[in-house]
Design an enzyme around this catalytic site. Structure first.
Site, mmCIF file in Angstrom:
data_model
loop_
_atom_site.group_PDB
_atom_site.id
_atom_site.type_symbol
_atom_site.label_atom_id
_atom_site.label_comp_id
_atom_site.label_asym_id
_atom_site.label_seq_id
_atom_site.Cartn_x
_atom_site.Cartn_y
_atom_site.Cartn_z
ATOM 1 N N PRO A 94 -10.015 11.852 29.496
ATOM 2 C CA PRO A 94 -9.560 12.835 30.407
ATOM 3 C C PRO A 94 -10.346 12.001 31.562
ATOM 4 O O PRO A 94 -10.784 10.845 31.937
ATOM 5 C CB PRO A 94 -11.032 13.744 30.082
ATOM 6 C CG PRO A 94 -12.094 12.378 29.123
ATOM 7 C CD PRO A 94 -10.758 11.822 28.595
ATOM 8 N N ASP A 123 -23.104 11.609 31.617
ATOM 9 C CA ASP A 123 -21.725 11.961 32.376
ATOM 10 C C ASP A 123 -20.940 11.538 31.480
ATOM 11 O O ASP A 123 -21.135 10.473 31.484
ATOM 12 C CB ASP A 123 -21.726 11.683 33.510
ATOM 13 C CG ASP A 123 -20.182 12.668 33.898
ATOM 14 O OD1 ASP A 123 -19.802 13.633 33.451
ATOM 15 O OD2 ASP A 123 -20.199 11.525 34.832
ATOM 16 N N ASN A 178 -12.197 16.658 31.938
ATOM 17 C CA ASN A 178 -12.909 16.916 31.526
ATOM 18 C C ASN A 178 -14.114 17.444 32.446
ATOM 19 O O ASN A 178 -15.089 16.477 33.382
ATOM 20 C CB ASN A 178 -13.746 16.744 30.832
ATOM 21 C CG ASN A 178 -13.062 16.223 28.754
ATOM 22 O OD1 ASN A 178 -11.640 16.821 29.130
ATOM 23 N ND2 ASN A 178 -13.690 15.446 28.463
ATOM 24 N N ASP A 188 -16.034 13.294 40.924
ATOM 25 C CA ASP A 188 -15.521 12.393 39.946
ATOM 26 C C ASP A 188 -14.348 11.572 39.836
ATOM 27 O O ASP A 188 -13.026 11.744 39.044
ATOM 28 C CB ASP A 188 -15.507 13.673 39.140
ATOM 29 C CG ASP A 188 -15.114 13.639 37.525
ATOM 30 O OD1 ASP A 188 -15.586 12.519 36.958
ATOM 31 O OD2 ASP A 188 -15.125 14.464 36.697
ATOM 32 N N HIS A 190 -8.649 4.909 34.990
ATOM 33 C CA HIS A 190 -8.134 4.966 33.966
ATOM 34 C C HIS A 190 -6.448 4.215 34.312
ATOM 35 O O HIS A 190 -6.484 4.504 34.813
ATOM 36 C CB HIS A 190 -7.392 5.938 33.093
ATOM 37 C CG HIS A 190 -9.598 6.526 32.613
ATOM 38 N ND1 HIS A 190 -9.897 6.328 31.998
ATOM 39 C CD2 HIS A 190 -9.602 7.800 32.737
ATOM 40 C CE1 HIS A 190 -10.823 7.073 31.812
ATOM 41 N NE2 HIS A 190 -10.434 8.286 32.046
ATOM 42 N N LEU A 194 -17.382 3.829 38.972
ATOM 43 C CA LEU A 194 -16.930 2.648 39.129
ATOM 44 C C LEU A 194 -16.578 1.731 37.683
ATOM 45 O O LEU A 194 -15.806 0.585 37.362
ATOM 46 C CB LEU A 194 -17.927 1.636 39.863
ATOM 47 C CG LEU A 194 -18.560 2.750 41.478
ATOM 48 C CD1 LEU A 194 -18.580 2.852 42.254
ATOM 49 C CD2 LEU A 194 -17.016 3.131 41.841
ATOM 50 N N ARG A 195 -16.687 1.693 36.672
ATOM 51 C CA ARG A 195 -16.704 1.838 35.405
ATOM 52 C C ARG A 195 -17.128 -0.051 35.207
ATOM 53 O O ARG A 195 -16.737 -0.763 34.312
ATOM 54 C CB ARG A 195 -15.280 0.980 35.599
ATOM 55 C CG ARG A 195 -14.723 2.970 35.388
ATOM 56 C CD ARG A 195 -14.812 3.407 34.962
ATOM 57 N NE ARG A 195 -13.470 4.681 34.662
ATOM 58 C CZ ARG A 195 -13.666 5.926 34.133
ATOM 59 N NH1 ARG A 195 -15.043 6.256 33.036
ATOM 60 N NH2 ARG A 195 -13.097 6.785 33.977
ATOM 61 N N HIS A 249 -20.709 11.593 42.716
ATOM 62 C CA HIS A 249 -19.963 11.556 40.582
ATOM 63 C C HIS A 249 -19.139 10.790 41.526
ATOM 64 O O HIS A 249 -18.348 11.027 41.818
ATOM 65 C CB HIS A 249 -20.246 12.974 40.806
ATOM 66 C CG HIS A 249 -19.357 13.347 38.889
ATOM 67 N ND1 HIS A 249 -19.299 14.674 38.358
ATOM 68 C CD2 HIS A 249 -18.986 11.884 38.264
ATOM 69 C CE1 HIS A 249 -18.900 14.008 37.182
ATOM 70 N NE2 HIS A 249 -18.657 12.821 37.353
HETATM 71 C C1 NCD Z 1 -14.727 10.922 32.536
HETATM 72 C C2 NCD Z 1 -14.353 9.428 32.553
HETATM 73 O O1 NCD Z 1 -13.448 8.945 32.411
HETATM 74 O O2 NCD Z 1 -15.638 8.523 32.653
HETATM 75 N N1 NCD Z 1 -13.369 11.701 32.499
HETATM 76 C C3 NCD Z 1 -13.054 13.826 33.137
HETATM 77 O O3 NCD Z 1 -12.952 14.012 32.555
HETATM 78 N N2 NCD Z 1 -14.446 13.514 33.727
HETATM 79 C C4 NCD Z 1 -15.874 11.382 31.997
HETATM 80 C C5 NCD Z 1 -16.166 12.880 31.908
HETATM 81 O O4 NCD Z 1 -16.923 13.153 32.020
HETATM 82 O O5 NCD Z 1 -15.333 14.000 30.748
#
Ligand code: NCD
Length: 427
Positions: A323, A153, A278, A305, A309, A64-65, A61
């Protein structure tokens, strides 16, 4: 080409190997694991004394954007951040722009990662077109293009009939469904629904939102025979449900994010939007339950995860910032901390970062192991090494982590993929 990793403390849960030994790699494969292997002139030698040698980490999980949000991360910087953290295999999430909901994008991601050459990128694809929850994507075509799993996701489909069909299709074409299990109508807020949300007067996200979605997913897996994996588990109720479903023999697995093992909702007061994720950070009782469940095997593995950002995006009030937190860089230090506190064994540490996610992704027994003849993806790490998580060392394009600027303990020293050193730590 031969690489000899000498004198390390080898931990391989797949063959119950734990002890000092040598590991020989030839032509990208593990060729020998033994107490002592003689150095020959053609061998490159890594002195691993004082370090743990284990199968390289596998992350089910990560964000990589790429394409679309490459100011946060891209496949190149994300690959560098992954190997920095000891990961050679990464499942990327489909909330890109455009969304990863068609074969062309899956192929682009795989090709770009191959060109960078550091990690084995295994894209996941969206369950629904545009992750809008209305129309299913073409599962079998996505699989043919190289997608290993399906997830929306960031959100979850809310039409149960559509989701049942998705589970049936996934079962038919042998794909894993991964779910961001939070019912959107009950999770419109920005932090855990509880005392801190009340204190700040900001809408919270209910723990019930997760429990209801997990219950739905478990029973859908039961009636369809699909395999489902619950992403980033945050609440104790999910652990109870996961245990119940596993006892019933339902094909369900779950992961926890290192941030949820280290932090609670209180972190919002200290770090503000940097601690927004999240599902949200919850209470100390939840955190302790997650750790126990990971140690006992109710939660199967770590999913980082990794959610980069940009600073200007995170530097906003809690209700406006996106998030997510970085994950690759802090996964090992998080588990080393639990190990240091006697909460998990070293064997389990390696298992949850490597063998178990490899099994969930059907990559085992080729990966997640040091068995002779398998692919030589290896990590060498120092349990005691202190390092500062700062600009100088951070390979990621982003730095959104409550741990940024802090001293961490536990450092990957070498990451080896298919016998090639793809990361080495320069202290
Ligand atoms: C994830 C994201 O930034 O793409 N952020 C997160 O808080 N886990 C998306 C998501 O799962 O809400």
């Amino acid at each position: 080409m031969a690489l000899l990793i000498k004198g390390g403390y080898i931990v391989d849960p797949s063959q119950n190997w734990e002890g000092i030994g040598d590991l020989l790699i030839e032509d990208g494969k593990i060729s020998k694991l033994s107490k002592e292997i003689k150095v020959e002139p053609q061998m490159e030698v890594i002195d691993a004394r004082g370090c743990v040698v284990a199968p390289a980490f596998v992350d089910p999980h990560a964000h990589l954007r790429d394409p679309g949000f490459t100011h946060k991360e891209d496949i190149e910087s994300g690959s560098k951040a992954a190997v920095f953290g000891g990961f050679t295999t990464v499942v990327s999430m489909p909330n890109t722009n455009p969304e990863t909901d068609n074969p062309a994008i899956v192929e682009y991601q795989i090709l770009k990662a191959q060109k960078v050459g550091l990690i084995r990128l295994l894209p996941s694809a969206a369950i629904t077109k545009g992750r809008k929850g209305k129309e299913l994507t073409e599962f079998c075509q996505l699989k043919k293009a190289g997608a290993v799993a399906l997830t929306d996701d960031g959100t979850t489909p809310t039409d149960e009939a559509l989701l049942r069909t998705a589970f049936e299709w996934a079962a038919d074409c042998g794909m894993l469904i991964m779910d961001h299990a939070e019912i959107p109508a009950l999770s419109r807020g920005h932090l855990n629904e509880g005392k801190i949300s009340a204190l700040l007067g900001i809408e919270g996200r209910s723990r019930g939102a997760e429990a209801i979605a997990v219950a739905r997913d478990g029973y859908l897996a039961q009636i369809t025979g699909a395999r489902v994996h619950i992403q980033h588990i945050s609440a104790k109720e999910t652990v109870e449900l996961l245990k119940l479903f596993k006892e019933k023999g339902i094909n369900i697995t779950g992961e926890v994010n290192p941030n949820h093992l280290l932090l609670t909702e209180e972190a919002i007061l200290k770090y503000g939007s940097l601690a927004k994720v999240n599902p949200p950070l919850r209470t100390e009782e939840d955190r302790k339950t997650l750790i126990e469940a990971l140690a006992e095997g109710i939660i199967d593995c770590i999913g980082t995860d990794h959610a980069p950002h940009a600073p200007w995006e995170k530097d906003k009030p809690l209700d406006q910032a996106p998030p997510g937190m970085l994950g690759f860089q802090i996964a090992l230090p998080a588990l080393v901390k639990l190990y240091g506190e006697g909460l998990i064994t070293l064997k389990r540490l390696v298992e949850v970062l490597s063998t178990s996610p490899a099994e969930i992704l059907n990559l085992y027994p080729e990966l997640g192991t040091l068995k002779e003849g398998t692919t030589a993806d290896v990590v060498i790490f120092d349990l005691k090494k202190e390092w500062i998580f700062n600009e100088e060392i951070n390979p990621s394009k982003s730095k959104n982590s409550p741990f940024f600027g802090q001293k961490l303990v536990g450092k990957v020293i070498y990451t080896v993929k298919e016998g090639k050193i793809v990361y080495s730590y320069k202290s």
